[in-house]
Design a protein around this motif. Structure first.
Motif, PDB file in Angstrom:
ATOM      1  N   VAL A   1       0.967  -1.121  -0.021  1.00 55.94           N
ATOM      2  CA  VAL A   1      -0.019   0.044   0.098  1.00 55.94           C
ATOM      3  C   VAL A   1       1.010   1.370  -0.079  1.00 55.94           C
ATOM      4  N   ARG A   2       2.005   1.193   1.167  1.00 52.22           N
ATOM      5  CA  ARG A   2       2.733   2.383   1.064  1.00 52.22           C
ATOM      6  C   ARG A   2       3.719   2.556  -0.325  1.00 52.22           C
ATOM      7  N   ASN A   3       4.388   1.482  -0.970  1.00 53.79           N
ATOM      8  CA  ASN A   3       5.189   1.682  -1.978  1.00 53.79           C
ATOM      9  C   ASN A   3       4.655   1.637  -3.376  1.00 53.79           C
ATOM     10  N   LYS A   4       3.269   1.039  -3.495  1.00 49.50           N
ATOM     11  CA  LYS A   4       2.679   0.823  -4.765  1.00 49.50           C
ATOM     12  C   LYS A   4       1.168   1.311  -4.744  1.00 49.50           C
ATOM     13  N   LYS A   5       0.849   1.844  -3.818  1.00 49.98           N
ATOM     14  CA  LYS A   5      -0.646   2.260  -3.624  1.00 49.98           C
ATOM     15  C   LYS A   5      -1.527   0.978  -4.275  1.00 49.98           C
ATOM     16  N   ASN A   6      -1.099  -0.003  -3.700  1.00 49.40           N
ATOM     17  CA  ASN A   6      -1.925  -1.311  -4.112  1.00 49.40           C
ATOM     18  C   ASN A   6      -2.315  -2.085  -3.010  1.00 49.40           C
ATOM     19  N   GLN A   7      -3.480  -2.447  -3.046  1.00 48.09           N
ATOM     20  CA  GLN A   7      -4.356  -2.868  -2.036  1.00 48.09           C
ATOM     21  C   GLN A   7      -4.420  -4.742  -2.017  1.00 48.09           C
TER      22      GLN A   7
ATOM     23  N   GLY B   1       0.673  13.438   4.257  1.00 48.44           N
ATOM     24  CA  GLY B   1       1.593  12.453   5.009  1.00 48.44           C
ATOM     25  C   GLY B   1       0.824  12.195   6.496  1.00 48.44           C
ATOM     26  N   GLN B   2      -0.188  12.612   6.737  1.00 51.06           N
ATOM     27  CA  GLN B   2      -0.665  12.296   8.112  1.00 51.06           C
ATOM     28  C   GLN B   2      -1.332  10.892   8.080  1.00 51.06           C
ATOM     29  N   LYS B   3      -1.192  10.264   9.254  1.00 50.01           N
ATOM     30  CA  LYS B   3      -1.669   8.826   9.239  1.00 50.01           C
ATOM     31  C   LYS B   3      -3.143   8.904   9.845  1.00 50.01           C
ATOM     32  N   VAL B   4      -4.269   8.321   9.337  1.00 45.62           N
ATOM     33  CA  VAL B   4      -5.467   8.401   9.862  1.00 45.62           C
ATOM     34  C   VAL B   4      -5.878   6.934  10.231  1.00 45.62           C
TER      35      VAL B   4
ATOM     36  N   PHE C   1     -11.263   6.400   0.910  1.00 48.96           N
ATOM     37  CA  PHE C   1     -10.853   6.942  -0.304  1.00 48.96           C
ATOM     38  C   PHE C   1     -10.801   8.280  -0.514  1.00 48.96           C
ATOM     39  N   TYR C   2     -12.085   8.800   0.075  1.00 45.59           N
ATOM     40  CA  TYR C   2     -11.933  10.364   0.137  1.00 45.59           C
ATOM     41  C   TYR C   2     -10.799  10.983   0.354  1.00 45.59           C
ATOM     42  N   MET C   3     -10.651  10.566   1.898  1.00 46.41           N
ATOM     43  CA  MET C   3      -9.590  11.277   2.573  1.00 46.41           C
ATOM     44  C   MET C   3      -8.090  11.192   1.866  1.00 46.41           C
ATOM     45  N   ALA C   4      -8.059   9.926   1.395  1.00 45.17           N
ATOM     46  CA  ALA C   4      -6.679   9.646   0.898  1.00 45.17           C
ATOM     47  C   ALA C   4      -6.425  10.546  -0.318  1.00 45.17           C
ATOM     48  N   GLU C   5      -7.392  10.320  -1.453  1.00 39.43           N
ATOM     49  CA  GLU C   5      -7.430  10.890  -2.699  1.00 39.43           C
ATOM     50  C   GLU C   5      -7.332  12.486  -2.487  1.00 39.43           C
ATOM     51  N   ASN C   6      -8.142  13.147  -1.672  1.00 39.82           N
ATOM     52  CA  ASN C   6      -8.192  14.388  -1.712  1.00 39.82           C
ATOM     53  C   ASN C   6      -7.225  15.304  -0.805  1.00 39.82           C
ATOM     54  N   PHE C   7      -6.576  14.520   0.190  1.00 42.75           N
ATOM     55  CA  PHE C   7      -5.803  15.109   1.393  1.00 42.75           C
ATOM     56  C   PHE C   7      -4.378  14.452   1.198  1.00 42.75           C
ATOM     57  N   ASP C   8      -4.149  13.534   0.492  1.00 45.66           N
ATOM     58  CA  ASP C   8      -3.062  12.648   0.468  1.00 45.66           C
ATOM     59  C   ASP C   8      -2.630  12.128   1.854  1.00 45.66           C
TER      60      ASP C   8
ATOM     61  N   GLY D   1      -7.518  -0.148  -8.838  1.00 41.95           N
ATOM     62  CA  GLY D   1      -7.363   1.083  -9.614  1.00 41.95           C
ATOM     63  C   GLY D   1      -7.348   2.298  -9.275  1.00 41.95           C
ATOM     64  N   LEU D   2      -7.510   2.602  -7.886  1.00 36.67           N
ATOM     65  CA  LEU D   2      -7.505   4.101  -7.194  1.00 36.67           C
ATOM     66  C   LEU D   2      -6.367   4.414  -7.114  1.00 36.67           C
ATOM     67  N   LYS D   3      -5.414   3.706  -6.712  1.00 40.89           N
ATOM     68  CA  LYS D   3      -3.911   4.180  -6.570  1.00 40.89           C
ATOM     69  C   LYS D   3      -3.874   5.218  -5.241  1.00 40.89           C
ATOM     70  N   CYS D   4      -4.357   4.825  -4.244  1.00 43.21           N
ATOM     71  CA  CYS D   4      -4.185   5.745  -2.979  1.00 43.21           C
ATOM     72  C   CYS D   4      -3.757   4.931  -1.779  1.00 43.21           C
ATOM     73  N   SER D   5      -3.455   5.541  -0.766  1.00 41.45           N
ATOM     74  CA  SER D   5      -2.587   4.875   0.167  1.00 41.45           C
ATOM     75  C   SER D   5      -3.614   4.646   1.328  1.00 41.45           C
ATOM     76  N   VAL D   6      -4.384   3.503   1.050  1.00 41.99           N
ATOM     77  CA  VAL D   6      -5.373   3.030   2.068  1.00 41.99           C
ATOM     78  C   VAL D   6      -5.243   1.389   2.390  1.00 41.99           C
ATOM     79  N   GLU D   7      -5.095   1.183   3.544  1.00 43.01           N
ATOM     80  CA  GLU D   7      -4.834  -0.146   3.907  1.00 43.01           C
ATOM     81  C   GLU D   7      -6.048  -0.630   4.560  1.00 43.01           C
ATOM     82  N   PHE D   8      -6.626  -1.904   4.423  1.00 42.60           N
ATOM     83  CA  PHE D   8      -7.822  -2.354   5.044  1.00 42.60           C
ATOM     84  C   PHE D   8      -7.480  -3.849   5.764  1.00 42.60           C
ATOM     85  N   GLU D   9      -8.280  -3.852   7.071  1.00 41.95           N
ATOM     86  CA  GLU D   9      -8.093  -4.991   7.722  1.00 41.95           C
ATOM     87  C   GLU D   9      -9.319  -5.324   8.445  1.00 41.95           C
ATOM     88  N   VAL D  10      -9.552  -6.690   8.478  1.00 46.94           N
ATOM     89  CA  VAL D  10     -10.895  -7.180   9.095  1.00 46.94           C
ATOM     90  C   VAL D  10     -10.251  -7.306  10.682  1.00 46.94           C
TER      91      VAL D  10
END
Length: 490
Positions: A212-218, A282-285, A297-304, A326-335
């Motif tokens: 996610v961090r290096n390739k924006k890939n989930q 660069g902030q972490k949410v 996705f809204y936060m990652a895409e609009n506020f980086d 295909g969104l290419k944003c820095s979002v990581e998901f976990e159950v």
């Protein structure tokens, strides 16, 4: 679908071709493999359940990227791979570990004999994606038998699409949807010689953060399962009730709230509330109860910003992962269960949660965790269902009990945040806004009635309309409230 024998030959020739030079780059099929490996390998090892002194089976061990690490803690380790040159290289690198045995074997072969109830941890990294559906299903059943009761299976796969950038003439890899693997392992049931029934219980499922961090890939996803005793023969039935059918419930909520959302007001309230956070690149949410990911996705895409979304629902996270393609944003998901998660102190700049904490009984303990996880100067923003300060009516009390909610009045909720150490606490009653949003959503569904019934069912339509009308009644009478809470860690 190729016949089973053909499938094995195709995969074998593919891996003989791609493991000719036996490097990390070849094994990971990526030109940036060395850099990724430095970040990814410790992350994967950190996700494993305790295995010190225990029996470990590593399937698809390759040249031993993980073998040496596993050997340092394991009591005994069997490293297995079906490419002879790879397992020989592994043995040459890791053969000095006296607790490791190396075996060239195909995991799909009936000739592979491993004793039942003999292994504490089965580990594989990129294996199932090289097997056919039937082979995955058969192997899952065999793995469950090999495990001791209480033992764990950990596996990681590429889902949806290719991640590595290596050129490949042909690519026989199966890039499946994550819900496929969840379903197959959830359906594993076995009896022992005494007739007791066992199943695999999902301990965790998450994206690999390094990708996610290096390739924006989930699409790099791992699962941890534990072999547990089944309560009864209804394990599969529970799966159908709790997993398969609830997907339609999520989709119909999304239809009401808008694409990507399963919380009040959808994108409109999200934009309004996120604006209050003054996010910076660069902030972490941390999003607690992330649903299907729209707010993330809204936060990652609009506020980086980098977002970690956690949710207890397997289906919610499955949908979120699908929406991320295909969104290419820095979002990581976990159950994950937020009451059982732990993060290092001072990890996040923001903790965000929408209409989720009503499910949590011990809110003070959760808010203390939030306070710990936030960096100094960090903010928490929560919207949640609340109640008025008086005694609830029997009807409302019945509704709260039936849903298993834990509701408080707005001021008491704010006080719990203060008690957890937060300052500058804002506790606003937003019930008027809630009523307007409910009316708008109900009107839209009623206007869309024929299409809604066509896409779902009349029963779904009646459930949604009835549910929204009941919420309007409870909120108009003043019993059900909606609160917005913002607080800061000094």
């Amino acid at each position: 679908m190729a016949a089973q024998g053909d499938e094995r030959e195709v995969q074998k020739s593919y891996w003989i071709e791609h493991s000719a030079d036996l490097t990390v780059e070849a094994m990971m099929l990526d030109s940036k493999a060395s850099d990724l490996d430095k970040e990814e390998r410790p992350e994967i090892l950190s996700l494993l359940p305790p295995y010190a002194g225990k029996s470990v089976l590593e399937l698809g061990a390759g040249i031993g990227r993980f073998t040496g690490e596993l050997a340092q803690k394991a009591g005994q380790l069997l490293a297995l791979d079906f490419i002879d040159s790879a397992i020989k290289k592994n043995a040459s690198i890791n053969g000095h570990h006296k607790n490791v045995k190396f075996l060239c074997a195909d995991v799909t072969s009936p000739e592979l004999k491993i004793a039942e109830n003999s292994v504490d941890l089965i580990f594989s990294n990129w294996l199932l994606m090289y097997l056919s559906d039937t082979e995955v299903e058969n192997l899952a059943e065999r793995m469950a038998k090999w495990l001791k009761v209480g033992g764990y299976i950990f596996f990681r796969e590429s889902c949806f699409h290719q991640s590595g950038d290596s050129k490949r003439k042909h690519n026989p890899t199966h890039y499946r949807e994550p819900r496929y693997y969840t379903k197959v392992f959830k359906e594993c049931h076995m009896r022992d010689s005494s007739g007791d029934l066992y199943e695999l219980s999902l301990v965790g499922c998450k994206c690999i953060g390094a990708y996610v961090r290096n390739k924006k890939n989930q699409n790099q996803i791992c699962w941890t399962w534990q072999k547990v005793k089944s309560d009864n023969d209804r394990g599969f039935q529970r799966f159908l009730d709790n997993v398969q059918y609830k997907c339609s419930g999520i989709l119909r909520y999304e239809r009401v709230f808008g694409q990507g959302f399963v919380s009040t007001g959808g994108i409109d309230t999200t934009k309004e509330f996120v604006a209050k956070l003054e996010l910076r690149p660069g902030q972490k949410v941390l999003d607690v109860g992330c649903g299907i990911g729209g707010g993330d996705f809204y936060m990652a895409e609009n506020f980086d910003v980098e977002v970690v979304g956690i949710d207890l629902s397997i289906n919610m996270v499955s949908f979120a992962l699908e929406r991320a393609i295909g969104l290419k944003c820095s979002v990581e998901f976990e159950v994950a269960d937020c009451t059982k998660k732990s993060y290092p102190e001072n990890t996040f700049d923001v903790i965000y949660s929408r209409d989720t904490i009503l499910h949590i009984q011990d809110k003070p303990a959760l808010f203390r965790s939030f306070f710990k996880w936030l960096k100094p100067g960090g903010k928490v923003l929560i919207s949640d269902y609340c109640k008025h300060a008086g005694t609830p009516s029997p009807e409302f009390a019945g509704y709260i009990k039936q849903r298993g909610y834990d509701l408080h009045d707005v001021q008491a909720y704010g006080q719990m945040l203060r008690d957890a150490g937060f300052s500058e606490v804002i506790a606003e009653d937003r019930t008027d806004q809630f009523l307007k949003v409910l009316e708008k959503e109900l009107n839209a569904v009623e206007k869309d009635k024929d299409a809604f019934i066509s896409d779902f069912s009349e029963e779904d339509y009646n459930d949604i309309v009835g549910g929204w009308k009941a919420k309007l009644t409870r909120s108009s009478s003043g019993e059900q409230r909606w609160g917005l809470f913002i607080a800061k860690k000094k």
